[in-house]
Design an enzyme around this catalytic site. Structure first.
Site, mmCIF file in Angstrom:
data_model
loop_
_atom_site.group_PDB
_atom_site.id
_atom_site.type_symbol
_atom_site.label_atom_id
_atom_site.label_comp_id
_atom_site.label_asym_id
_atom_site.label_seq_id
_atom_site.Cartn_x
_atom_site.Cartn_y
_atom_site.Cartn_z
ATOM 1 N N ASP A 25 0.864 -1.184 0.000
ATOM 2 C CA ASP A 25 0.000 0.000 0.000
ATOM 3 C C ASP A 25 0.898 1.230 0.000
ATOM 4 O O ASP A 25 1.802 1.337 0.830
ATOM 5 C CB ASP A 25 -0.871 -0.032 1.265
ATOM 6 C CG ASP A 25 -1.695 1.248 1.450
ATOM 7 O OD1 ASP A 25 -2.170 1.471 2.580
ATOM 8 O OD2 ASP A 25 -1.842 2.009 0.459
ATOM 9 N N ASN A 27 -0.383 4.591 -0.285
ATOM 10 C CA ASN A 27 -1.048 5.851 0.123
ATOM 11 C C ASN A 27 -1.875 5.686 1.390
ATOM 12 O O ASN A 27 -2.813 6.410 1.631
ATOM 13 C CB ASN A 27 -1.943 6.348 -1.023
ATOM 14 C CG ASN A 27 -3.026 5.309 -1.349
ATOM 15 O OD1 ASN A 27 -2.914 4.145 -0.948
ATOM 16 N ND2 ASN A 27 -4.056 5.734 -2.043
ATOM 17 N N ASP A 29 -4.214 3.776 2.501
ATOM 18 C CA ASP A 29 -5.660 3.527 2.606
ATOM 19 C C ASP A 29 -5.896 2.060 2.965
ATOM 20 O O ASP A 29 -7.019 1.579 2.950
ATOM 21 C CB ASP A 29 -6.375 3.875 1.283
ATOM 22 C CG ASP A 29 -5.903 2.998 0.127
ATOM 23 O OD1 ASP A 29 -6.450 3.136 -0.984
ATOM 24 O OD2 ASP A 29 -4.978 2.160 0.334
ATOM 25 N N ASP A 33 -1.564 -1.268 -3.993
ATOM 26 C CA ASP A 33 -1.843 -0.501 -5.212
ATOM 27 C C ASP A 33 -0.645 -0.550 -6.178
ATOM 28 O O ASP A 33 0.428 -1.062 -5.823
ATOM 29 C CB ASP A 33 -2.193 0.947 -4.844
ATOM 30 C CG ASP A 33 -1.203 1.524 -3.838
ATOM 31 O OD1 ASP A 33 -1.620 1.925 -2.736
ATOM 32 O OD2 ASP A 33 0.019 1.490 -4.132
ATOM 33 N N ASP A 102 -3.761 -10.051 -16.509
ATOM 34 C CA ASP A 102 -4.698 -11.149 -16.259
ATOM 35 C C ASP A 102 -6.074 -10.728 -16.789
ATOM 36 O O ASP A 102 -6.742 -9.902 -16.185
ATOM 37 C CB ASP A 102 -4.758 -11.368 -14.737
ATOM 38 C CG ASP A 102 -5.389 -12.686 -14.351
ATOM 39 O OD1 ASP A 102 -5.079 -13.179 -13.241
ATOM 40 O OD2 ASP A 102 -6.189 -13.215 -15.144
ATOM 41 N N ASP A 203 -8.054 -15.988 -17.895
ATOM 42 C CA ASP A 203 -8.749 -16.595 -16.759
ATOM 43 C C ASP A 203 -9.825 -17.587 -17.250
ATOM 44 O O ASP A 203 -10.581 -17.274 -18.168
ATOM 45 C CB ASP A 203 -9.422 -15.460 -15.970
ATOM 46 C CG ASP A 203 -10.049 -15.921 -14.679
ATOM 47 O OD1 ASP A 203 -9.306 -16.415 -13.820
ATOM 48 O OD2 ASP A 203 -11.271 -15.805 -14.547
ATOM 49 N N GLU A 258 -5.645 -20.268 -17.953
ATOM 50 C CA GLU A 258 -6.008 -20.982 -16.735
ATOM 51 C C GLU A 258 -7.041 -22.025 -17.114
ATOM 52 O O GLU A 258 -8.076 -21.684 -17.690
ATOM 53 C CB GLU A 258 -6.579 -20.034 -15.680
ATOM 54 C CG GLU A 258 -6.678 -20.705 -14.344
ATOM 55 C CD GLU A 258 -7.865 -20.282 -13.523
ATOM 56 O OE1 GLU A 258 -8.810 -19.729 -14.093
ATOM 57 O OE2 GLU A 258 -7.828 -20.494 -12.308
ATOM 58 N N HIS A 332 -3.139 -17.179 -5.675
ATOM 59 C CA HIS A 332 -4.130 -16.398 -4.916
ATOM 60 C C HIS A 332 -5.406 -17.189 -4.643
ATOM 61 O O HIS A 332 -6.275 -16.738 -3.889
ATOM 62 C CB HIS A 332 -4.466 -15.129 -5.701
ATOM 63 C CG HIS A 332 -5.121 -15.449 -7.002
ATOM 64 N ND1 HIS A 332 -4.473 -16.111 -8.039
ATOM 65 C CD2 HIS A 332 -6.380 -15.254 -7.427
ATOM 66 C CE1 HIS A 332 -5.318 -16.295 -9.033
ATOM 67 N NE2 HIS A 332 -6.484 -15.786 -8.694
ATOM 68 N N ASP A 333 -5.533 -18.345 -5.288
ATOM 69 C CA ASP A 333 -6.765 -19.157 -5.145
ATOM 70 C C ASP A 333 -6.601 -20.345 -4.218
ATOM 71 O O ASP A 333 -7.551 -21.122 -4.053
ATOM 72 C CB ASP A 333 -7.165 -19.738 -6.515
ATOM 73 C CG ASP A 333 -7.804 -18.712 -7.418
ATOM 74 O OD1 ASP A 333 -7.699 -18.862 -8.644
ATOM 75 O OD2 ASP A 333 -8.397 -17.742 -6.892
HETATM 76 O O1 TEU Z 1 -10.218 -19.300 -10.881
HETATM 77 C C1 TEU Z 1 -10.991 -20.258 -11.537
HETATM 78 C C2 TEU Z 1 -10.969 -21.631 -10.986
HETATM 79 O O2 TEU Z 1 -11.330 -22.510 -11.734
HETATM 80 C C3 TEU Z 1 -10.455 -22.166 -9.749
HETATM 81 O O3 TEU Z 1 -9.153 -22.646 -10.097
HETATM 82 C C4 TEU Z 1 -10.298 -21.272 -8.587
HETATM 83 O O4 TEU Z 1 -9.775 -22.076 -7.570
HETATM 84 C C5 TEU Z 1 -11.557 -20.682 -8.073
HETATM 85 O O5 TEU Z 1 -11.263 -20.150 -6.818
HETATM 86 C C6 TEU Z 1 -12.681 -21.701 -7.864
HETATM 87 O O6 TEU Z 1 -12.380 -22.559 -6.798
HETATM 88 C C7 TEU Z 1 -10.137 -18.060 -11.599
HETATM 89 C C8 TEU Z 1 -9.427 -17.033 -10.743
HETATM 90 O O7 TEU Z 1 -8.092 -17.487 -10.508
HETATM 91 C C9 TEU Z 1 -10.200 -16.888 -9.458
HETATM 92 O O8 TEU Z 1 -9.520 -16.011 -8.559
HETATM 93 C C10 TEU Z 1 -11.578 -16.332 -9.783
HETATM 94 O O9 TEU Z 1 -12.357 -16.317 -8.600
HETATM 95 C C11 TEU Z 1 -12.274 -17.209 -10.828
HETATM 96 O O10 TEU Z 1 -11.440 -17.578 -11.911
HETATM 97 C C12 TEU Z 1 -13.435 -16.438 -11.449
HETATM 98 O O11 TEU Z 1 -12.906 -15.403 -12.261
HETATM 99 CA CA CA Z 2 -3.345 1.994 -1.329
#
Ligand code: TEU
Ligand code: CA
Length: 554
Positions: A25, A27, A29, A33, A102, A203, A258, A332-333
């Protein structure tokens, strides 16, 4: 200044994934960013990586962490401005770093102007940009479940029809059957490639071709539904081929798709040289511990199955075809890799280094998720109300309908939930971990006092410095990039062993995926130890979570 890009640059690259909201971050908040990322480019460059994959930073109501885009050509205001993006791109290129963006083309936000128009009336010119269907009886058009709980169909009272949303109801699926939609998406790609971005992650690209008769699923197993009903649709290769031939015809722009539901058998069809994608992310390892109910229905996974995934995909991509793979163990998932595959307690540092060893010595482009180079761990949410993830919040609602208690659901969410990977990056042990000067959008992991970048810079044997050693080794030894991958039988199932074989050299990697000592190793005659991740490594044994890399001239 654009980056000097050759086709195939990604094969020898290592990619660093940054989730903008959680990285830095600038700024105060409380939200990460783009200027924050710019301020950390020297750190990213110091890792030795070659490219940065930025999760979506486009204008979004943020229903799904930015994967619900309402304007593909403007920046999420809380992340900064387009000028900030331009400065970030320039700053990255000045440091020899490439930028991968992405793009989420399976769906838009329901606040996108296309959907606002489409949902106005059954005759609106934008109506066919999405999938609208009459219900069946007094229910939805089909029994398809959403990734995020409940039905994949949402009734819209204004026009009396349902619209399809494989993800949240604020993420209506785009109708790729409509050539106008495909043209709109092509021009969005051109906007960003003309700016000089070096790669695009697409995605959920495996789901863009729908079975437009929307047949009821004949199974309740969610991962089977993905594979048989959502992914690999009838026109998928036509649509990808068209994207490639039109907006993505520059072979030096990386396309990585993906691909939930893509399997080792059909992956090559997605990658056909020049007509398909350059790489895909598959999920065979990532869904190993998901039961029939999906993410919040975890089940034990086995090392045997885990090892098989890597052998099966190496065989499919390299021995059977001329594809190229991506390698990732967290993002991130998914929960933090050291917590999920390793040990985030007594042997956290050894396990974090061991898993990074796996990531950095397989064939394929490694993608490392920001924070995993420090061995950042899962977070233990005390209540579901602390979650910021639509998948967890909806998952809890579904669980409650089944009479599952919050305590029981939290066990699954704290094991498998996406919040684990979205806590603020731990730069130092100050109040908010150096991420922000104010309380961040997401709770900071209390272990930032012990796990942070600042302390690890000073520690030669830290996870961070071990990662730098691994990346330097991979860069200096092309056999670790291109060499054949040969699994090696081991007497202890928790020991993962494989060779990487090239001209005149053989590498052996041994990883002890357990808390116990091992003394039965494959024959190591002629090999000499190059790197181990533990102090006191012994030639004829493996300490808990030890990862050895050995080399033999042949
Ligand atoms: O994830 C799609 C997906 O198929 C999964 O791999 C993912 O684990 C999702 O959390 C469902 O369990 C992509 C993105 O990486 C995810 O962050 C998004 O939430 C999703 O698409 C919808 O855009
Ligand atoms: Ca920020």
């Amino acid at each position: 200044m654009s980056s000097n890009r050759q086709p195939g640059w990604w094969k020898e690259a290592v990619v660093y994934q940054v989730y903008p909201r959680s990285f830095q971050d600038s700024n105060n908040d409380g939200i990460g960013d783009l200027p924050g990322i710019l301020s950390r480019l020297d750190y990213i460059q110091s890792l030795g990586v070659d490219a940065i994959w930025l999760n979506p930073f486009f204008k979004s109501p943020n229903d799904d962490g930015g994967y619900d885009i309402c304007d593909y050509l403007s920046i999420q205001p809380e992340f900064g401005t387009m000028a900030d993006f331009d400065r970030l791109l320039e700053g990255a290129h000045q440091r020899g770093l490439k930028i991968i963006i992405d793009l989420v083309f399976n769906h838009t936000s329901d606040e996108h102007q296309w959907f606002r128009a489409s949902s106005q009336s059954r005759t609106n010119p934008k109506r066919p940009y999405y999938f609208w269907r009459d219900g069946k009886g007094d229910g939805p058009p089909s029994n398809w479940p959403s990734f995020f709980g409940g039905s994949a169909w949402q009734k819209d009272d204004r026009t009396g029809q349902y619209y399809l949303h494989l993800f949240s109801k604020k993420q209506p699926d785009l109708n790729w059957e409509n050539p106008q939609v495909r043209e709109e998406l092509q021009s969005i790609i051109r906007y960003w490639t003309n700016k000089g971005v070096d790669g695009i992650r697409l995605d959920v690209i495996s789901a863009i071709s729908k079975r437009t008769d929307f047949p009821d699923a004949d199974t309740a197993d969610f991962n089977e539904i993905i594979a048989r009903y959502y992914a690999n649709g009838p026109r998928i290769f036509e649509f990808i081929g068209e994207l490639r031939a039109q907006a993505l015809s520059d072979a030096s722009v990386l396309t990585v798709g993906e691909g939930p539901g893509i399997n080792a058998e059909n992956a090559v069809d997605y990658l056909s040289e020049g007509k398909g994608l350059d790489m895909i992310f598959h999920f065979d390892h990532m869904f190993l511990d998901q039961g029939p109910g999906g993410r919040f229905d975890p089940k034990p996974w086995s090392m045997e199955d885990f090892k098989l995934v890597f052998s099966r995909w190496d065989e499919a991509l390299y021995q059977r075809s001329k594809g190229w793979g991506s390698i990732f163990l967290g993002n991130h998932d998914f929960p933090r890799q050291v917590s999920r595959w390793g040990n985030d307690g007594e042997f956290r540092e050894e396990a974090a280094k061991a898993i990074l060893t796996l990531l950095m010595t397989l064939r394929g482009t490694p993608f490392i998720y920001a924070g995993d180079e420090l061995g950042m761990t899962n977070i233990k949410l005390k209540s579901v109300s602390q979650s910021k993830d639509v998948e967890t919040l909806n998952g809890f609602r579904t669980a409650q309908e089944k009479g599952i208690s919050e305590e029981e659901f939290l066990l699954a969410a704290n094991y498998a939930g996406r919040d684990n990977a979205r806590t603020p990056f731990q730069w130092d042990d100050s109040t908010y971990a150096g991420f922000s000067g104010v309380e961040p959008w997401m709770v900071v992991n209390p272990n930032k006092a012990v796990i942070n970048r600042e302390s690890q810079e000073k520690e030669p044997s830290s996870v961070l410095n071990h990662f730098r050693k691994l990346i330097r080794l991979r860069k200096s030894e092309k056999t670790l990039v291109y060499g054949d991958y040969l699994p090696v039988e081991t007497s202890d199932g928790q020991l993962m062993a494989y060779k990487r074989v090239g001209e005149g050299v053989e590498w052996m990697v041994l990883i002890n995926f357990s808390d116990k000592n091992m003394n039965a190793l494959p024959d190591l005659t002629g090999y000499e130890l190059v790197i181990s991740n533990v102090v006191g490594s012994k030639a004829n044994g493996m300490l808990p979570w030890e990862a050895k890399i050995l080399k033999k001239a042949v």
